[in-house]
Design a protein around this motif. Structure first.
Motif, PDB file in Angstrom:
ATOM      1  N   GLU A  81       0.814  -1.223   0.000  1.00  0.00           N
ATOM      2  CA  GLU A  81       0.000   0.000   0.000  1.00  0.00           C
ATOM      3  C   GLU A  81       0.842   1.266   0.000  1.00  0.00           C
ATOM      4  N   LYS A  82       2.081   1.186   0.506  1.00  0.00           N
ATOM      5  CA  LYS A  82       2.977   2.343   0.543  1.00  0.00           C
ATOM      6  C   LYS A  82       4.065   2.225  -0.524  1.00  0.00           C
ATOM      7  N   ALA A  83       3.916   1.211  -1.404  1.00  0.00           N
ATOM      8  CA  ALA A  83       4.893   0.988  -2.480  1.00  0.00           C
ATOM      9  C   ALA A  83       4.172   1.087  -3.824  1.00  0.00           C
ATOM     10  N   TYR A  84       3.899  -0.039  -4.447  1.00  0.00           N
ATOM     11  CA  TYR A  84       3.296  -0.038  -5.785  1.00  0.00           C
ATOM     12  C   TYR A  84       1.857  -0.529  -5.788  1.00  0.00           C
ATOM     13  N   GLY A  85       1.256  -0.681  -4.599  1.00  0.00           N
ATOM     14  CA  GLY A  85      -0.130  -1.091  -4.497  1.00  0.00           C
ATOM     15  C   GLY A  85      -0.321  -2.566  -4.810  1.00  0.00           C
ATOM     16  N   GLN A  86      -1.587  -2.965  -4.844  1.00  0.00           N
ATOM     17  CA  GLN A  86      -1.952  -4.335  -5.176  1.00  0.00           C
ATOM     18  C   GLN A  86      -2.205  -4.432  -6.679  1.00  0.00           C
ATOM     19  N   PRO A  87      -1.954  -5.601  -7.276  1.00  0.00           N
ATOM     20  CA  PRO A  87      -2.293  -5.772  -8.687  1.00  0.00           C
ATOM     21  C   PRO A  87      -3.802  -5.568  -8.883  1.00  0.00           C
ATOM     22  N   SER A  88      -4.162  -4.991 -10.015  1.00  0.00           N
ATOM     23  CA  SER A  88      -5.570  -4.716 -10.290  1.00  0.00           C
ATOM     24  C   SER A  88      -5.947  -5.202 -11.684  1.00  0.00           C
ATOM     25  N   ASP A  89      -7.138  -5.811 -11.786  1.00  0.00           N
ATOM     26  CA  ASP A  89      -7.646  -6.229 -13.096  1.00  0.00           C
ATOM     27  C   ASP A  89      -7.832  -5.039 -14.031  1.00  0.00           C
ATOM     28  N   GLU A  90      -8.018  -3.843 -13.453  1.00  0.00           N
ATOM     29  CA  GLU A  90      -8.182  -2.636 -14.268  1.00  0.00           C
ATOM     30  C   GLU A  90      -6.924  -2.323 -15.079  1.00  0.00           C
ATOM     31  N   ASN A  91      -5.785  -2.846 -14.640  1.00  0.00           N
ATOM     32  CA  ASN A  91      -4.519  -2.598 -15.335  1.00  0.00           C
ATOM     33  C   ASN A  91      -4.189  -3.670 -16.376  1.00  0.00           C
ATOM     34  N   VAL A  92      -5.139  -4.566 -16.626  1.00  0.00           N
ATOM     35  CA  VAL A  92      -4.970  -5.575 -17.676  1.00  0.00           C
ATOM     36  C   VAL A  92      -5.844  -5.139 -18.848  1.00  0.00           C
ATOM     37  N   GLU A  93      -5.197  -4.855 -19.971  1.00  0.00           N
ATOM     38  CA  GLU A  93      -5.922  -4.365 -21.143  1.00  0.00           C
ATOM     39  C   GLU A  93      -6.059  -5.462 -22.191  1.00  0.00           C
ATOM     40  N   GLU A  94      -7.191  -5.438 -22.876  1.00  0.00           N
ATOM     41  CA  GLU A  94      -7.486  -6.431 -23.904  1.00  0.00           C
ATOM     42  C   GLU A  94      -7.483  -5.749 -25.266  1.00  0.00           C
ATOM     43  N   PHE A  95      -6.872  -6.409 -26.241  1.00  0.00           N
ATOM     44  CA  PHE A  95      -6.772  -5.879 -27.598  1.00  0.00           C
ATOM     45  C   PHE A  95      -7.292  -6.914 -28.584  1.00  0.00           C
ATOM     46  N   ASP A  96      -7.918  -6.450 -29.636  1.00  0.00           N
ATOM     47  CA  ASP A  96      -8.290  -7.318 -30.741  1.00  0.00           C
ATOM     48  C   ASP A  96      -6.995  -7.689 -31.462  1.00  0.00           C
ATOM     49  N   THR A  97      -6.774  -8.962 -31.679  1.00  0.00           N
ATOM     50  CA  THR A  97      -5.512  -9.439 -32.256  1.00  0.00           C
ATOM     51  C   THR A  97      -5.212  -8.789 -33.600  1.00  0.00           C
ATOM     52  N   ASP A  98      -6.194  -8.726 -34.494  1.00  0.00           N
ATOM     53  CA  ASP A  98      -5.960  -8.140 -35.816  1.00  0.00           C
ATOM     54  C   ASP A  98      -5.641  -6.652 -35.725  1.00  0.00           C
ATOM     55  N   GLU A  99      -6.346  -5.920 -34.847  1.00  0.00           N
ATOM     56  CA  GLU A  99      -6.080  -4.480 -34.693  1.00  0.00           C
ATOM     57  C   GLU A  99      -4.675  -4.243 -34.143  1.00  0.00           C
ATOM     58  N   LEU A 100      -4.280  -5.049 -33.162  1.00  0.00           N
ATOM     59  CA  LEU A 100      -2.944  -4.877 -32.588  1.00  0.00           C
ATOM     60  C   LEU A 100      -1.872  -5.211 -33.617  1.00  0.00           C
ATOM     61  N   ARG A 101      -2.100  -6.253 -34.402  1.00  0.00           N
ATOM     62  CA  ARG A 101      -1.152  -6.617 -35.453  1.00  0.00           C
ATOM     63  C   ARG A 101      -0.970  -5.450 -36.421  1.00  0.00           C
ATOM     64  N   GLU A 102      -2.062  -4.799 -36.780  1.00  0.00           N
ATOM     65  CA  GLU A 102      -2.005  -3.652 -37.692  1.00  0.00           C
ATOM     66  C   GLU A 102      -1.247  -2.489 -37.052  1.00  0.00           C
ATOM     67  N   MET A 103      -1.519  -2.220 -35.764  1.00  0.00           N
ATOM     68  CA  MET A 103      -0.834  -1.131 -35.050  1.00  0.00           C
ATOM     69  C   MET A 103       0.669  -1.369 -34.976  1.00  0.00           C
ATOM     70  N   LEU A 104       1.064  -2.640 -34.932  1.00  0.00           N
ATOM     71  CA  LEU A 104       2.475  -2.995 -34.791  1.00  0.00           C
ATOM     72  C   LEU A 104       3.144  -3.311 -36.128  1.00  0.00           C
ATOM     73  N   GLY A 105       2.529  -2.883 -37.209  1.00  0.00           N
ATOM     74  CA  GLY A 105       3.144  -3.055 -38.526  1.00  0.00           C
ATOM     75  C   GLY A 105       3.233  -4.490 -38.984  1.00  0.00           C
ATOM     76  N   GLY A 106       2.241  -5.297 -38.625  1.00  0.00           N
ATOM     77  CA  GLY A 106       2.210  -6.675 -39.080  1.00  0.00           C
ATOM     78  C   GLY A 106       2.790  -7.672 -38.098  1.00  0.00           C
ATOM     79  N   GLN A 107       3.526  -7.192 -37.102  1.00  0.00           N
ATOM     80  CA  GLN A 107       4.101  -8.100 -36.109  1.00  0.00           C
ATOM     81  C   GLN A 107       3.090  -8.347 -34.994  1.00  0.00           C
ATOM     82  N   LEU A 108       3.251  -9.456 -34.334  1.00  0.00           N
ATOM     83  CA  LEU A 108       2.362  -9.781 -33.225  1.00  0.00           C
ATOM     84  C   LEU A 108       3.192 -10.305 -32.060  1.00  0.00           C
TER      85      LEU A 108
END
Length: 156
Positions: A81-108
């Motif tokens: 609580e006085k350092a980096y806090g507890q892990p939170s599900d809010e900090n886990v982000e979900e991406f559509d695989t095809d959209e992320l591939r496009e954002m990364l120039g074809g790499q995944l």
């Protein structure tokens, strides 16, 4: 002179997890012994200077420095609580695989790889399949109780 809020403090430190693993230090010899120097070959291991109360280090470190004086050593045990806090599900982000591939120039990226967000934070890929990729942007030390061995070098 005891450290108070607003003081500039120079200190040597070694940060450890509950199991004794060294995760950070200002000392070259400790870094070499713990294998940190190999992982970050360009880093210089030197004493850290911070303004107490300036938000430059975690809250528990700032609180632990208060009252110490130049030449003193101490061991600070800092709960999550006085350092980096507890892990939170809010900090886990979900991406559509095809959209992320496009954002990364074809790499995944594969599980275990890291993504860097626009704000500079890094997220570890914790799941990757044909449809969805999940990246965990929780701080690596979230949920950990941290122990710091500190030596106060100078107080201004």
């Amino acid at each position: 002179m005891s450290i108070t809020t607003g003081d500039s403090v120079t200190l040597e430190y070694t940060g450890k997890l509950d199991d004794g693993t060294v995760f950070d230090t200002s000392k070259q010899s400790v870094a070499e012994e713990a294998g940190l120097a190999e992982a970050q070959p360009d880093r210089e291991y030197t004493p850290l200077t911070v303004e107490v109360g300036g938000g430059q280090v975690i809250e528990g470190m700032e609180e632990g420095l208060l009252g110490l004086a130049a030449g003193e050593t101490d061991t600070l045990t800092i709960p999550p609580e006085k350092a980096y806090g507890q892990p939170s599900d809010e900090n886990v982000e979900e991406f559509d695989t095809d959209e992320l591939r496009e954002m990364l120039g074809g790499q995944l990226p594969e599980e275990g790889a890291y993504l860097e967000a626009q704000d500079g934070s890094q997220g570890e890929i914790v799941h990757a399949d044909e449809d969805v990729i999940r990246a965990d942007f929780n701080p690596p030390l979230a949920g950990e109780t941290l122990t710091f061995d500190v030596e106060i070098v100078e107080v201004n």
